[in-house]
Design an enzyme around this catalytic site. Sequence first.
Site, PDB file in Angstrom:
ATOM      1  N   ASP A 159       0.037  -0.498  -2.380  1.00  0.00           N
ATOM      2  CA  ASP A 159      -0.908   0.503  -2.888  1.00  0.00           C
ATOM      3  C   ASP A 159      -0.739   0.654  -4.407  1.00  0.00           C
ATOM      4  O   ASP A 159      -1.710   0.743  -5.149  1.00  0.00           O
ATOM      5  CB  ASP A 159      -0.662   1.849  -2.190  1.00  0.00           C
ATOM      6  CG  ASP A 159      -0.623   1.693  -0.679  1.00  0.00           C
ATOM      7  OD1 ASP A 159      -1.625   1.264  -0.110  1.00  0.00           O
ATOM      8  OD2 ASP A 159       0.443   1.972  -0.077  1.00  0.00           O
ATOM      9  N   HIS A 187       1.475   5.997   3.288  1.00  0.00           N
ATOM     10  CA  HIS A 187       0.744   4.733   3.182  1.00  0.00           C
ATOM     11  C   HIS A 187      -0.386   4.774   4.210  1.00  0.00           C
ATOM     12  O   HIS A 187      -0.275   4.252   5.315  1.00  0.00           O
ATOM     13  CB  HIS A 187       1.666   3.543   3.442  1.00  0.00           C
ATOM     14  CG  HIS A 187       0.890   2.267   3.652  1.00  0.00           C
ATOM     15  ND1 HIS A 187       0.177   1.668   2.644  1.00  0.00           N
ATOM     16  CD2 HIS A 187       0.677   1.518   4.755  1.00  0.00           C
ATOM     17  CE1 HIS A 187      -0.430   0.594   3.135  1.00  0.00           C
ATOM     18  NE2 HIS A 187      -0.149   0.481   4.404  1.00  0.00           N
TER      19      HIS A 187
END
Length: 328
Positions: A159, A187
Amino acid sequence: TRTPVNVTVTGAAGQIGYSLLFRIAAGHLLGPDVPVKLRLLEITPALKAAEGTAMELDDCAFPLLRGIEITDDLKTAFDGSNVALLVGAMPRKAGMERGDLLSANGGIFKPQGRAINDHAADDIRVLVVGNPANTNGLIAASNAPDVPKTRFSAMTRLDHNRAVAQLAKKTGAAVTEISNLTIWGNHSATQYPDIFHAKVGGKNAAELVNDQAWLENDFIPTVAKRGAAIIEARGLSSAASAASAALDHVRTWFHGTAEGDWTSMGIVSDGSYGVPEGLVSSFPVTTKDGDYQIVQGLELDAFSRERVDASVAELVSERDEVAKLGLV
Ligand code: NAX
């Protein structure tokens, strides 16, 4: 010559495994001077496929690769392990409730945590990649009471790297000019990529971009939903980029963040930034020699605070669910 480092990879016959193992063997995990021994853990039906990957690893004649062991036995997989990459997990199938998903993964990460506790080397470092990564990390850490909690981490580096790439594109900067970016929280689609403390060529990123609509309607959703966009385009989930991020995560953990910069890691919260102690949440961290420290004192304005809180609330509900199941 150095003694080889034992690296355990679970889910070795999967997509990410296929990208990851060759790069570990090439020295991209620990450096070009560190020999490695690979331990590949798979479920019994996938052992044959793992053997195929091992044959290809042999065929590369990697100078740093000092052995490959393939097993479906937890003790063998984690015995003397120095670095463990927990990639294999139970994917969410159509119609599956979150409780079922968490329960299925508890069946994987609880015994793995226990095996790490009982068999891994004293210096073990663990990265959980398999989803739901934060809560799987929480389950593993909770079931390894003799291993310091700071040895467990969950991957939000993909990410982080996605956010760096999007910010570079927007500003026309090189990725190397971007620093101090943070992924906060889970996440998942609730994660919060924070550019308010990020820098582009030394200048504050949010001020440089100065485009709230882009931030809210483009940047944040693009980063948070990138996994779904990759599946849509490729017909398969992110694999090479996930493997690359796993290598970055571990390499940064050992080799350290650059002076003045930080990275994002899912780690067991110490209560910093109001994230309840014990949750595995992503934070800005500096690293050195396999240890990390949470960057303290960053101001979160109302916009950022709300997003961090929303992602943390999701982590709390995941934790409550696995607690109910007796997994933590
Ligand atoms: P694959 O389904 O290709 O491979 C998973 C492998 O794990 C399979 O070979 C399976 O046999 C094995 N496995 C299942 N249970 C196991 C167990 N108990 N012990 C050992 N091995 C076991 O998935 P892949 O695309 O490689 O993705 C792996 C995991 O990474 C998934 O959970 C996925 O959701 C997660 N991801 C996490 C990311 C992150 O940023 N944290 C990004 C990429 C990826 O989506």
